[in-house]
Design a protein around this motif. Structure first.
Motif, mmCIF file in Angstrom:
data_model
loop_
_atom_site.group_PDB
_atom_site.id
_atom_site.type_symbol
_atom_site.label_atom_id
_atom_site.label_comp_id
_atom_site.label_asym_id
_atom_site.label_seq_id
_atom_site.Cartn_x
_atom_site.Cartn_y
_atom_site.Cartn_z
ATOM 1 N N UNK A 105 0.834 -1.194 0.000
ATOM 2 C CA UNK A 105 0.000 0.000 0.000
ATOM 3 C C UNK A 105 0.870 1.246 0.000
ATOM 4 N N UNK A 106 0.249 2.363 -0.375
ATOM 5 C CA UNK A 106 0.919 3.652 -0.266
ATOM 6 C C UNK A 106 0.616 4.365 1.032
ATOM 7 N N UNK A 107 0.065 3.629 2.010
ATOM 8 C CA UNK A 107 -0.327 4.201 3.299
ATOM 9 C C UNK A 107 0.832 4.121 4.281
ATOM 10 N N UNK A 108 1.115 5.248 4.954
ATOM 11 C CA UNK A 108 2.261 5.336 5.858
ATOM 12 C C UNK A 108 1.946 6.303 6.989
ATOM 13 N N UNK A 109 2.516 6.051 8.175
ATOM 14 C CA UNK A 109 2.373 6.998 9.281
ATOM 15 C C UNK A 109 3.379 8.137 9.192
ATOM 16 N N UNK A 110 4.337 8.046 8.279
ATOM 17 C CA UNK A 110 5.377 9.063 8.123
ATOM 18 C C UNK A 110 5.210 9.858 6.838
ATOM 19 N N UNK A 111 5.017 9.169 5.734
ATOM 20 C CA UNK A 111 4.903 9.824 4.433
ATOM 21 C C UNK A 111 3.447 10.181 4.120
ATOM 22 N N UNK A 112 3.233 11.162 3.253
ATOM 23 C CA UNK A 112 1.878 11.394 2.736
ATOM 24 C C UNK A 112 1.382 10.154 1.991
ATOM 25 N N UNK A 113 0.083 10.058 1.825
ATOM 26 C CA UNK A 113 -0.512 8.924 1.122
ATOM 27 C C UNK A 113 -0.134 8.959 -0.357
ATOM 28 N N UNK A 114 0.595 7.938 -0.808
ATOM 29 C CA UNK A 114 0.957 7.832 -2.223
ATOM 30 C C UNK A 114 -0.204 7.217 -2.996
ATOM 31 N N UNK A 115 -0.426 7.729 -4.194
ATOM 32 C CA UNK A 115 -1.585 7.304 -4.981
ATOM 33 C C UNK A 115 -1.175 6.762 -6.345
ATOM 34 N N UNK A 116 -2.090 6.022 -6.950
ATOM 35 C CA UNK A 116 -1.845 5.433 -8.262
ATOM 36 C C UNK A 116 -2.124 6.477 -9.342
ATOM 37 N N UNK A 117 -1.139 6.834 -10.157
ATOM 38 C CA UNK A 117 -1.351 7.884 -11.159
ATOM 39 C C UNK A 117 -2.380 7.538 -12.226
ATOM 40 N N UNK A 118 -2.680 6.249 -12.415
ATOM 41 C CA UNK A 118 -3.712 5.872 -13.381
ATOM 42 C C UNK A 118 -5.097 6.283 -12.893
ATOM 43 N N UNK A 119 -5.282 6.283 -11.570
ATOM 44 C CA UNK A 119 -6.543 6.696 -10.961
ATOM 45 C C UNK A 119 -6.217 7.072 -9.525
ATOM 46 N N UNK A 394 -11.618 -2.999 -17.597
ATOM 47 C CA UNK A 394 -12.655 -2.122 -18.135
ATOM 48 C C UNK A 394 -12.628 -0.750 -17.462
ATOM 49 N N UNK A 395 -12.138 -0.720 -16.209
ATOM 50 C CA UNK A 395 -12.054 0.552 -15.486
ATOM 51 C C UNK A 395 -10.796 1.340 -15.837
ATOM 52 N N UNK A 396 -9.956 0.773 -16.709
ATOM 53 C CA UNK A 396 -8.756 1.475 -17.153
ATOM 54 C C UNK A 396 -7.525 1.233 -16.314
ATOM 55 N N UNK A 397 -7.578 0.262 -15.392
ATOM 56 C CA UNK A 397 -6.430 -0.013 -14.531
ATOM 57 C C UNK A 397 -5.544 -1.092 -15.152
ATOM 58 N N UNK A 398 -4.209 -0.973 -14.974
ATOM 59 C CA UNK A 398 -3.289 -1.959 -15.538
ATOM 60 C C UNK A 398 -3.444 -3.340 -14.902
ATOM 61 N N UNK A 399 -3.088 -4.356 -15.661
ATOM 62 C CA UNK A 399 -3.083 -5.752 -15.196
ATOM 63 C C UNK A 399 -1.695 -6.320 -15.432
ATOM 64 N N UNK A 400 -1.123 -6.975 -14.420
ATOM 65 C CA UNK A 400 0.242 -7.473 -14.505
ATOM 66 C C UNK A 400 0.334 -8.969 -14.773
ATOM 67 N N UNK A 401 1.248 -9.336 -15.643
ATOM 68 C CA UNK A 401 1.624 -10.726 -15.895
ATOM 69 C C UNK A 401 2.940 -10.993 -15.184
ATOM 70 N N UNK A 402 3.006 -12.052 -14.376
ATOM 71 C CA UNK A 402 4.267 -12.427 -13.739
ATOM 72 C C UNK A 402 4.970 -13.493 -14.570
ATOM 73 N N UNK A 403 6.271 -13.307 -14.763
ATOM 74 C CA UNK A 403 7.116 -14.262 -15.483
ATOM 75 C C UNK A 403 8.216 -14.703 -14.533
ATOM 76 N N UNK A 404 8.300 -16.010 -14.295
ATOM 77 C CA UNK A 404 9.242 -16.569 -13.318
ATOM 78 C C UNK A 404 10.206 -17.510 -14.026
ATOM 79 N N UNK A 405 11.483 -17.455 -13.657
ATOM 80 C CA UNK A 405 12.485 -18.337 -14.236
ATOM 81 C C UNK A 405 13.170 -19.177 -13.183
ATOM 82 N N UNK A 406 13.985 -20.142 -13.603
ATOM 83 C CA UNK A 406 14.766 -20.931 -12.650
ATOM 84 C C UNK A 406 15.748 -20.060 -11.881
ATOM 85 N N UNK A 407 16.181 -20.548 -10.765
ATOM 86 C CA UNK A 407 17.161 -19.833 -9.954
ATOM 87 C C UNK A 407 18.383 -19.466 -10.795
#
Length: 437
Positions: A105-119, A394-407
């Motif tokens: 999350x972007x929630x912190x007791x020290x920093x201001x609330x960080x937000x998602x620039x897409x929305x 549909x709401x315009x938010x990004x979707x992530x694909x994870x790609x994992x490889x061997x050690x």
């Protein structure tokens, strides 16, 4: 360009800590003079960079995202910061994170609330929250985050970035903790690959630091024909997978299949016992860190984090060891899976987004890790994993694909990611500041 972007967008996304444009101008001037003399320090000489607040920079405090920290200047640069300075990168700011880096999350007791620039009503994820917000806001090309259970990949997925968690030890960290890695967050795969040549140099302060490598980090060509790639659509535990995320990741897998790879559905590696054990171990470890802290300082910790941590007080030593042992079980399960596949594709995040002021996708301190089922196993198995954008909701938010490889197959993950980026064209329409009244 960077100063203009920060001036236009920072008041909305609140991604930065210790932003110092005057120092940045001085660093850039020195770099310009080196370029004029043909005496550059490295590939990153003059490149604007931010570093996550948890990564120490000499002479600056490290608040750890919490108001409970007593601010003292760091005596030296942590490894990632040291490597960047050695190659002449222009460190113009640090980036925000939640308390102790223990939230997605972007929630912190020290920093201001960080937000998602897409929305701006939505969360950027975390704990590399500010790095994600800064990168997606086009505050320069390179941002360094850290990841112990998904803290680079999760926010990268929610903000459309490429985020890379390398093999354990590939990028040295200090302080080290089981599963903790540092890595680049960028708008393109190539930008992360360029940074790896600098960031991957060894450092004695990390006992897991890998030997020097002679990789050509920008040789990203690959032919996936004949590769056997697992598709993991079930995390085994946690939040149910959104239909939109499932559809986007399935479509991404078909891209690899169309290019000649064999796609096989694979079962999850994570179990409820594993995740609950890790939760118990992390609570006990964290409670041990703060137990003797004065009450007046404990009261400054984000309540969500403190409520979660208090559970560690009732975890016995035996239970903590049993919890830690579940990290070994994760490692075994991941190794078994990779005995039959060359790589794995999965969602990065199970959901599309969640409110900016929530501490986690559940917003429940009793269920804090229900969203890391796809990401945390690869920290414990020490394998390289990346998140790359594979579409939008549909709401315009990004979707992530994870790609994992061997050690240790860090280059393979970068190559597969680059191939996918080439097939799709990558993200080209990054967020712009919102007009305000």
């Amino acid at each position: 360009m960077v100063e203009a972007r920060v001036a236009a967008f920072e008041h909305q996304v609140q991604a930065l800590y210790l932003y110092d444009p005057e120092s940045a101008r001085q660093q850039a001037k020195a770099s310009t003079e080196r370029w004029a003399k043909g005496e550059t320090l490295g590939m990153l000489d003059g490149i604007p960079v931010t570093i996550k607040e948890l990564i120490a920079t000499k002479g600056h405090p490290v608040p750890l995202g919490t108001a409970a920290t007593e601010l003292t200047a760091a005596a030296s640069d942590a490894p990632a910061a040291a490597r960047l300075r050695e190659d002449g990168a222009v460190i113009f700011a640090k980036t925000t994170c939640p308390d102790y880096g223990m939230l997605s999350s972007g929630l912190s007791s020290f920093h201001p609330l960080s937000r998602n620039p897409w929305n701006l009503t939505q969360n950027p994820g975390g704990s590399s929250a500010g790095a994600a917000s800064a990168a997606a806001s086009s505050f320069g090309p390179l941002h360094i985050g850290t990841d112990i259970g998904g803290s680079i990949r999760l926010p990268a997925g929610w903000t459309g970035l490429f985020g890379f968690k390398p093999s354990q030890g590939r990028i040295p960290v200090d302080p080290f903790f089981v599963g903790r890695c540092a890595g680049p967050m960028t708008r393109t795969v190539e930008d992360s690959a360029i940074a790896m040549a600098t960031l991957s140099r060894p450092d004695w302060r990390d006992a897991t630091s890998l030997p020097p490598n002679a990789f050509d980090w920008v040789d990203l060509d690959i032919d996936v024909r004949g590769m056997k790639i697992g598709l993991m659509l079930d995390a085994g535990i946690g939040i149910s997978l959104d239909d939109e995320v499932r559809a986007a990741v399935t479509a991404a897998a078909k891209r690899f299949e169309a290019a000649g790879a064999e796609i096989v559905e694979v079962a999850p590696v994570l179990t409820r016992t594993m995740l609950d054990g890790l939760d118990s171990f992390w609570r006990a470890r964290f409670w041990g860190d703060i137990e003797t802290m004065p009450d007046e300082r404990k009261e400054l910790i984000l309540p969500y984090i403190f409520e979660w941590a208090k559970g560690g007080a009732s975890v016995s030593g035996v239970e903590a060891v049993r919890g830690f042992n579940q990290t070994i079980e994760m490692r075994k399960a991941c190794a078994k899976l990779f005995s039959g596949v060359d790589a794995v594709l999965s969602p990065t995040n199970p959901i599309v987004s969640y409110p900016a002021d929530w501490a986690s996708p559940t917003n429940d301190p009793l269920k804090p890790f229900e969203h890391i089922g796809y990401t945390v196993p690869w920290n414990m198995s020490e394998q390289p994993a990346a998140s790359i954008n594979c579409g939008f909701s549909r709401s315009g938010m990004p979707i992530g694909l994870q790609i994992v490889g061997p050690r240790f197959a860090d280059l393979l993950v970068l190559k597969l990611s680059h191939a996918f980026e080439q097939w799709t064209g990558g993200v080209t329409n990054w967020p712009e500041p919102r007009l305000t009244p």
